[in-house]
Design an enzyme around this catalytic site. Sequence first.
Site, PDB file in Angstrom:
ATOM      1  N   THR A  27       0.820  -1.220   0.000  1.00 29.71           N
ATOM      2  CA  THR A  27       0.000   0.000   0.000  1.00 29.71           C
ATOM      3  C   THR A  27       0.850   1.265   0.000  1.00 29.71           C
ATOM      4  OG1 THR A  27      -0.057   0.002   2.412  1.00 29.71           O
ATOM      5  CG2 THR A  27      -1.876  -1.111   1.275  1.00 29.71           C
ATOM      6  N   CYS A  31       2.258   2.943   9.502  1.00 30.28           N
ATOM      7  CA  CYS A  31       1.324   3.093  10.626  1.00 30.28           C
ATOM      8  C   CYS A  31       2.041   2.988  11.953  1.00 30.28           C
ATOM      9  CB  CYS A  31       0.289   1.961  10.601  1.00 30.28           C
ATOM     10  SG  CYS A  31      -0.977   2.179   9.362  1.00 30.28           S
ATOM     11  N   CYS A  35      -2.353   1.334  15.364  1.00 30.34           N
ATOM     12  CA  CYS A  35      -3.361   1.712  14.358  1.00 30.34           C
ATOM     13  C   CYS A  35      -4.528   0.722  14.360  1.00 30.34           C
ATOM     14  CB  CYS A  35      -2.735   1.745  12.974  1.00 30.34           C
ATOM     15  SG  CYS A  35      -3.914   2.287  11.711  1.00 30.34           S
ATOM     16  N   ARG A  60       4.111   6.733   2.791  1.00 28.93           N
ATOM     17  CA  ARG A  60       3.216   7.824   3.203  1.00 28.93           C
ATOM     18  C   ARG A  60       2.621   7.502   4.573  1.00 28.93           C
ATOM     19  NH1 ARG A  60       0.782   6.027  -1.260  1.00 28.93           N
ATOM     20  NH2 ARG A  60      -1.157   5.497  -0.187  1.00 28.93           N
ATOM     21  N   CYS A  62      -0.169   6.995   7.386  1.00 35.84           N
ATOM     22  CA  CYS A  62      -1.569   6.560   7.383  1.00 35.84           C
ATOM     23  C   CYS A  62      -2.461   7.691   7.866  1.00 35.84           C
ATOM     24  CB  CYS A  62      -1.690   5.348   8.299  1.00 35.84           C
ATOM     25  SG  CYS A  62      -3.341   5.007   8.868  1.00 35.84           S
ATOM     26  N   CYS A  65      -4.075   6.624  11.795  1.00 33.44           N
ATOM     27  CA  CYS A  65      -3.316   6.691  13.050  1.00 33.44           C
ATOM     28  C   CYS A  65      -2.323   7.846  13.074  1.00 33.44           C
ATOM     29  CB  CYS A  65      -2.617   5.369  13.321  1.00 33.44           C
ATOM     30  SG  CYS A  65      -1.395   4.941  12.079  1.00 33.44           S
TER      31      CYS A  65
END
Length: 377
Positions: A27, A31, A35, A60, A62, A65
């Site tokens: 993805t 996190c 999370c 990137r 999340c 969280c």
Amino acid sequence: MNSDQLWEKVLAREESTNGLVYAVCTTGVFCRPSCPSRRPRRENVTFFADAAAAQRAGFRPCRRCRPDSSPPDLNFERVVLACSAQLLAGGTLSVTKLANVARTSERQLHRAFDEVVATTPRAFASAVRVGRARAALRGARRVVDAIYAADFASSRGFYETVGPTLGMAPDAYRRGGADHVLRYTVVDTVAGPAVIAASDAGLCAVHLGVADSAAIARLSNEFPRARVERADEELAGAALAVASLAHGRDAGRELPLDVSATAFQARVWAALRRIPAGETRSYTDVAREIGEPRAARAVARACATNRLALVVPCHRVVRANGQLGGYRWGPELKSALLEAESAECELEARGSVQARRAQVSTPVPDVSHQGHEEEQP
Ligand SMILES: [Zn+2]
């Protein structure tokens, strides 16, 4: 610690893991172990010591969280430190100095203020100076003495920032509002007691969650030599309207208001009064609505200076990300009011469905909603 132990922390959704984050290669998102999102497959996970390392590796943060933001309690501490220092200094500290005091960067301090008190360090400093100016004004022989006592460089700056908060001309405020009679009443609402105060010109304050005695103290403090009189009968209509407003019903549009505001505040407050009960807008929505799409922060400030709880429904303005944002009378009240309004709207919607069904069987025109539409300004 080996990666199996780290993985255990992720499975356990552990809270305090010293900045540790996990990234998911499928993805591209990383996190906190705590999370709430679904656990990824073990083989897609990489661990990083902190958010910065994960970001450097191209992941990137999340959105759930927020692993890149510092924990809110840390920001709270920064804001408390900064606010205390600013209060001591009478609103004269620069943002740079404030950041030093709070042991953080200017940028982080701005984020902390935004998160904790939904304002900016500068707006807070200005509020402190306004408070000083008002206090100085009360004992001053001339308005100009107060302007200097409160460190205002120009009288124009004073009239622009302090003037609109006084509810009357600065000189009348200096004299203690001697010419004014303030009538007030207290009404029980679903949001607790509401204190309603009116001048001869109209409603000038609605404060929530204040006990009777505190209300008188607050009003006397604002208008030291105004006669503050309890007037339950005279204000019964206004009290009823305010109680219905707290219940999520559209009411009180016809109440005359006695508020002085800057042109900007006036536009914001007018826009707020157009938000229907049961709906919310973001600060940016309101900014767009008044034709100043970039003024979201100024909109938040205008909401924070609203004196008329419920009547000017600043509780219907929330943050764009769905968070509640600040509220002058406390965030708990804000969320309670929004809940009451959405419940009331649901009831109303169900009621009108039933009314429509009833109409099918007995074709009697439903007159109960006609008056409601005429109330719209
Ligand atoms: Zn997450």
